[in-house]
Design a protein around this motif. Structure first.
Motif, mmCIF file in Angstrom:
data_model
loop_
_atom_site.group_PDB
_atom_site.id
_atom_site.type_symbol
_atom_site.label_atom_id
_atom_site.label_comp_id
_atom_site.label_asym_id
_atom_site.label_seq_id
_atom_site.Cartn_x
_atom_site.Cartn_y
_atom_site.Cartn_z
ATOM 1 N N GLU A 3 0.810 -1.212 0.000
ATOM 2 C CA GLU A 3 0.000 0.000 0.000
ATOM 3 C C GLU A 3 0.845 1.265 0.000
ATOM 4 O OE1 GLU A 3 -3.479 1.947 2.698
ATOM 5 O OE2 GLU A 3 -3.472 -0.218 2.414
ATOM 6 N N GLU A 4 1.971 1.275 0.718
ATOM 7 C CA GLU A 4 2.791 2.482 0.761
ATOM 8 C C GLU A 4 3.443 2.798 -0.584
ATOM 9 O OE1 GLU A 4 5.317 -0.848 2.588
ATOM 10 O OE2 GLU A 4 3.329 -0.087 2.948
ATOM 11 N N HIS A 5 3.422 1.865 -1.528
ATOM 12 C CA HIS A 5 3.975 2.123 -2.853
ATOM 13 C C HIS A 5 2.932 2.614 -3.845
ATOM 14 C CE1 HIS A 5 7.203 -0.444 -1.181
ATOM 15 N NE2 HIS A 5 7.933 0.466 -1.774
ATOM 16 N N TYR A 6 1.689 2.611 -3.462
ATOM 17 C CA TYR A 6 0.664 3.146 -4.345
ATOM 18 C C TYR A 6 0.808 4.659 -4.409
ATOM 19 C CZ TYR A 6 -1.457 -1.463 -4.422
ATOM 20 O OH TYR A 6 -1.686 -2.803 -4.604
ATOM 21 N N LEU A 7 0.367 5.245 -5.502
ATOM 22 C CA LEU A 7 0.659 6.644 -5.783
ATOM 23 C C LEU A 7 -0.502 7.607 -5.550
ATOM 24 C CD1 LEU A 7 2.701 6.041 -9.060
ATOM 25 C CD2 LEU A 7 3.552 6.259 -6.710
ATOM 26 N N SER A 8 -1.573 7.169 -4.923
ATOM 27 C CA SER A 8 -2.682 8.085 -4.635
ATOM 28 C C SER A 8 -2.170 9.287 -3.853
ATOM 29 C CB SER A 8 -3.770 7.382 -3.825
ATOM 30 O OG SER A 8 -4.289 6.294 -4.551
ATOM 31 N N GLY A 9 -2.623 10.476 -4.256
ATOM 32 C CA GLY A 9 -2.224 11.701 -3.569
ATOM 33 C C GLY A 9 -0.936 12.305 -4.075
ATOM 34 N N ARG A 10 -0.331 11.688 -5.085
ATOM 35 C CA ARG A 10 0.921 12.208 -5.647
ATOM 36 C C ARG A 10 0.650 12.802 -7.027
ATOM 37 N NH1 ARG A 10 5.575 8.192 -4.073
ATOM 38 N NH2 ARG A 10 6.857 9.765 -5.082
ATOM 39 N N ASP A 34 -4.417 1.456 -6.784
ATOM 40 C CA ASP A 34 -4.384 0.268 -5.934
ATOM 41 C C ASP A 34 -4.167 -0.955 -6.811
ATOM 42 O OD1 ASP A 34 -6.900 -0.330 -7.093
ATOM 43 O OD2 ASP A 34 -8.011 0.416 -5.362
ATOM 44 N N GLU A 35 -4.383 -2.146 -6.264
ATOM 45 C CA GLU A 35 -4.128 -3.374 -7.011
ATOM 46 C C GLU A 35 -5.043 -3.534 -8.222
ATOM 47 O OE1 GLU A 35 -7.196 -4.263 -3.876
ATOM 48 O OE2 GLU A 35 -5.258 -3.243 -3.856
ATOM 49 N N ASN A 36 -6.130 -2.773 -8.280
ATOM 50 C CA ASN A 36 -7.078 -2.869 -9.394
ATOM 51 C C ASN A 36 -6.775 -1.922 -10.544
ATOM 52 O OD1 ASN A 36 -8.732 -4.836 -8.066
ATOM 53 N ND2 ASN A 36 -9.405 -3.175 -6.735
ATOM 54 N N GLY A 37 -5.878 -0.950 -10.335
ATOM 55 C CA GLY A 37 -5.556 0.014 -11.378
ATOM 56 C C GLY A 37 -5.389 1.409 -10.812
ATOM 57 N N ALA A 38 -5.518 2.404 -11.686
ATOM 58 C CA ALA A 38 -5.286 3.781 -11.261
ATOM 59 C C ALA A 38 -6.176 4.742 -12.036
ATOM 60 C CB ALA A 38 -3.820 4.144 -11.460
ATOM 61 N N LEU A 39 -6.461 5.870 -11.400
ATOM 62 C CA LEU A 39 -7.212 6.951 -12.011
ATOM 63 C C LEU A 39 -6.507 8.254 -11.671
ATOM 64 C CD1 LEU A 39 -10.930 7.563 -12.312
ATOM 65 C CD2 LEU A 39 -9.575 9.317 -11.193
ATOM 66 N N GLY A 133 -5.339 0.062 -16.150
ATOM 67 C CA GLY A 133 -5.764 -1.219 -15.607
ATOM 68 C C GLY A 133 -4.758 -1.729 -14.588
ATOM 69 N N ALA A 134 -5.096 -2.836 -13.951
ATOM 70 C CA ALA A 134 -4.222 -3.441 -12.939
ATOM 71 C C ALA A 134 -2.831 -3.676 -13.508
ATOM 72 C CB ALA A 134 -4.820 -4.751 -12.442
ATOM 73 N N GLY A 135 -1.812 -3.112 -12.865
ATOM 74 C CA GLY A 135 -0.424 -3.291 -13.262
ATOM 75 C C GLY A 135 0.036 -2.460 -14.453
ATOM 76 N N GLN A 136 -0.879 -1.824 -15.165
ATOM 77 C CA GLN A 136 -0.522 -1.064 -16.367
ATOM 78 C C GLN A 136 0.378 0.132 -16.055
ATOM 79 O OE1 GLN A 136 -3.876 0.443 -18.587
ATOM 80 N NE2 GLN A 136 -2.581 1.324 -20.188
ATOM 81 N N LEU A 137 0.028 0.921 -15.057
ATOM 82 C CA LEU A 137 0.831 2.093 -14.719
ATOM 83 C C LEU A 137 2.233 1.677 -14.273
ATOM 84 C CD1 LEU A 137 1.234 5.111 -14.307
ATOM 85 C CD2 LEU A 137 0.115 4.876 -12.070
#
Length: 186
Positions: A3-10, A34-39, A133-137
């Motif tokens: 979770e600490e490697h996810y980029l939400s808020g950056r 998150d593990e499902n992808g990114a927006l 999608g998941a893992g794409q970013l």
């Protein structure tokens, strides 16, 4: 990825030499990752065909006290869908926290509040979003596509749209002119 490697808020910046020309000099606020992808919501390029008052009038909202600001090209997905990135001093039923950078709202409530002078103190509007999608970013980041900058609210809310890419690099202490436009293999 933990979770600490996810980029939400950056803030996600397109690297020089970005492989997809649609995202050249792109600046995206990462709202969900998150593990499902990114927006992400693009905030580095203004739309030339629409301003904030145009959006309000199209929705039947009197612009009232709202400043007539630029509207950002938020991304290629659902370009008719509006999003407001804003300071955390305002919140509605659909507002989500994009910690530690800002909040995100996509309802008519936030537009009405801004028009009536009771909305968030700071805000940026965008139409559309970028989705992965998941893992794409993560894959794109490994292939010299993106740089994940720290949150810089002063850049998001205090810098003109067309200067945000350079200003975010500067806030990171990096001169993008010194970056390579391609990656190598060892």
């Amino acid at each position: 990825m933990t979770e600490e490697h996810y980029l939400s808020g950056r803030i996600l910046l397109a690297m020089p030499g970005m492989f997809d020309p649609r995202f050249e000099r792109s600046v995206n606020v990462m709202c969900v990752h998150d593990e499902n992808g990114a927006l992400g919501i693009g905030v580095g390029q203004a739309r030339e065909d629409v301003r904030f008052h145009d959006v309000l009038r199209e929705l039947g909202i009197d612009p009232g006290k709202a400043p007539d600001r630029e509207v950002c090209h938020g991304g290629p997905v659902e370009p008719g869908r509006g999003f407001i990135l804003h300071s955390v001093d305002w919140g509605g039923s659909d507002t989500i926290a994009v910690q530690p950078l800002c909040a995100l709202s996509a309802s008519l409530d936030v537009l009405r509040a801004i028009a009536e002078g009771r909305g968030p103190r700071q805000w940026v509007m965008a139409l559309g979003y970028a989705g992965w999608g998941a893992g794409q970013l993560e894959g794109e980041m490994r292939h010299h596509g993106w740089y994940a900058a720290e949150p810089h609210p002063e850049v998001l809310f205090g810098t003109p749209v067309d200067e945000r890419w350079d200003a975010t690099w500067q806030a990171e202490g990096i001169d993008p002119a010194l970056l390579s436009s391609e990656t190598g293999n060892a």
